[in-house]
Design an enzyme around this catalytic site. Structure first.
Site, mmCIF file in Angstrom:
data_model
loop_
_atom_site.group_PDB
_atom_site.id
_atom_site.type_symbol
_atom_site.label_atom_id
_atom_site.label_comp_id
_atom_site.label_asym_id
_atom_site.label_seq_id
_atom_site.Cartn_x
_atom_site.Cartn_y
_atom_site.Cartn_z
ATOM 1 N N CYS A 6 55.687 42.799 -17.095
ATOM 2 C CA CYS A 6 54.220 42.808 -17.012
ATOM 3 C C CYS A 6 53.713 43.416 -15.707
ATOM 4 O O CYS A 6 52.540 43.751 -15.609
ATOM 5 C CB CYS A 6 53.674 41.406 -17.224
ATOM 6 N N ARG A 32 40.668 34.764 -14.456
ATOM 7 C CA ARG A 32 42.042 34.538 -13.968
ATOM 8 C C ARG A 32 41.988 33.413 -12.956
ATOM 9 O O ARG A 32 41.310 33.531 -11.928
ATOM 10 C CB ARG A 32 42.614 35.796 -13.325
ATOM 11 N N ARG A 53 47.277 47.207 -22.031
ATOM 12 C CA ARG A 53 46.382 46.101 -21.683
ATOM 13 C C ARG A 53 44.947 46.452 -22.072
ATOM 14 O O ARG A 53 44.204 45.623 -22.595
ATOM 15 C CB ARG A 53 46.450 45.822 -20.171
ATOM 16 N N ASP A 68 60.126 39.134 -15.578
ATOM 17 C CA ASP A 68 58.898 38.987 -14.790
ATOM 18 C C ASP A 68 59.329 38.588 -13.385
ATOM 19 O O ASP A 68 60.483 38.192 -13.169
ATOM 20 C CB ASP A 68 58.019 37.888 -15.434
ATOM 21 N N HIS A 72 49.559 33.766 -20.220
ATOM 22 C CA HIS A 72 49.033 35.117 -19.943
ATOM 23 C C HIS A 72 48.895 35.838 -21.299
ATOM 24 O O HIS A 72 49.602 36.794 -21.590
ATOM 25 C CB HIS A 72 50.002 35.855 -19.021
ATOM 26 N N GLN A 104 48.361 39.711 -21.777
ATOM 27 C CA GLN A 104 49.576 40.491 -21.547
ATOM 28 C C GLN A 104 50.432 40.542 -22.802
ATOM 29 O O GLN A 104 51.006 41.575 -23.139
ATOM 30 C CB GLN A 104 50.374 39.868 -20.393
HETATM 31 N N1 NVA Z 1 54.127 35.395 -13.764
HETATM 32 C C1 NVA Z 1 53.380 36.308 -12.944
HETATM 33 C C2 NVA Z 1 52.646 37.290 -13.801
HETATM 34 C C3 NVA Z 1 51.916 38.365 -13.027
HETATM 35 C C4 NVA Z 1 51.087 39.286 -13.888
HETATM 36 C C5 NVA Z 1 52.411 35.539 -12.071
HETATM 37 O O1 NVA Z 1 51.816 34.573 -12.537
HETATM 38 O O2 NVA Z 1 52.269 35.892 -10.893
#
Ligand code: NVA
Length: 308
Positions: free
Chosen positions: A264, A101, A292, A224, A128, A131
């Site tokens: 998410c 990540r 997940r 989100d 992502h 997800q």
């Molecule tokens: N769009 C959000 C997703 C978090 C799982 C982020 O990047 O923070």
């Protein structure tokens, strides 16, 4: 050939179906398949905050018979203390796969180029994809087939989730509508790529600015956070511009009566989603969070050519 999963369209539509089928099987019997027996080590690095991703990868890798190795991103100093290329070369000699990540998609690609083992995107600024596998698995559980369903994503369409919904949704043959304010829509290239994928799957992608138009009749409604990780200093401006896109009971009422709601997480009740919606009967967010693990087990097994 070493395969990585850096963005949603790294899987062909047929491969996406295969991975989702495997995820469903693994969910039914989580402890039977041990393709990482040895145990093989999977390195996990997080340069941004995490709860679900770390927990679900760690649990899933263990269920596959493997060893999840947490590499502290700040101690490693990737790109600062050591180049991405050198970190990739080192970790690739210790681990059978690398889950990362981070911020820049380019760095993830660099890692994949030099690691010599599969690399999995555990969220970047741009995508992502893990997800989305969980989201699609969750929708399949609720709706059966994915092809032909309409999914509306309302809010920050320019974030990783907007891009991933376009690519993964179109791959699944879904009609994806992104409802976001001017200046926060996904790039035209993403929409074009999604529509190109849609030509073979029957899916499609459109951008709208009216959240009600986005949600109208939709089978799935997704949102989100308005303030993705790394955007914290824009919080006030974003809260103002996104407030008409809040997923309230009134907005959801325009979707299909049996629409499934996804998020998410982490969720901010009263901001991008109302408490009555996320905690209400149409919400599938806890199944989505559980999925997940099943989805990521499946993509790891797929990439390591260790399908049971
Ligand atoms: N769009 C959000 C997703 C978090 C799982 C982020 O990047 O923070």
């Amino acid at each position: 050939m070493i395969r990585s999963f850096l963005r949603d369209d790294d899987l062909t539509p047929a491969e996406q179906t295969r991975v989702l089928d495997l995820a469903a099987t693994l969910k039914t019997s989580p402890y039977d398949a041990k393709p990482l027996a040895g145990p093989k080590t999977v390195a996990m690095i997080f340069d941004k905050q995490t709860l679900r991703t770390q927990a679900s990868f760690a649990a899933g890798i263990a269920e596959l018979g493997g060893h999840p190795m947490l590499v502290d991103g700040s101690l490693a100093g990737i790109g600062v203390r050591e180049s991405v290329e050198d970190v990739a070369r080192v970790l690739g000699r210790q681990a059978s796969a690398i889950v990362w990540r981070t911020y820049a998609q380019d760095n993830l690609e660099l890692m994949a180029t030099h690691a010599g083992v599969p690399v999995v995107n555990a969220l970047t600024d741009d995508f992502h994809p893990c997800q989305l596998l969980a989201d699609l698995l969750t929708i399949r559980e609720r709706k059966g087939e994915l092809g032909g369903l309409t999914a509306a994503f309302v809010g920050d369409g320019a974030c990783n989730m907007g891009n991933s919904w376009l690519l993964a949704g179109a791959s699944a043959g879904m009609h994806v509508r992104i409802g976001s304010p001017d200046g926060y829509a996904p790039g035209d290239d993403m929409v074009a790529t999604a529509n190109e994928i849609g030509r073979t799957t029957g899916g499609s992608a459109v951008l709208v600015t009216d959240p009600h138009a986005a949600v109208a009749g939709a089978d799935v409604v997704v949102t989100d956070t308005w303030i993705s990780m790394g955007k914290e200093d824009e919080a006030a401006a974003r809260t103002a511009v996104f407030s008409p896109y809040s997923l309230t009971p009134e907005l959801l009422a325009g979707a299909a009566a049996d629409a499934t709601v996804l998020h998410c997480l982490p969720a901010y009740r009263g901001k991008e989603i109302a408490a009555e919606v996320i905690d209400g009967p149409q919400s599938a967010v806890w199944d989505e969070a559980e999925n997940r693990r099943h989805a990521q087990k499946a993509i790891l097994a797929f990439l390591l050519e260790a399908l049971p």
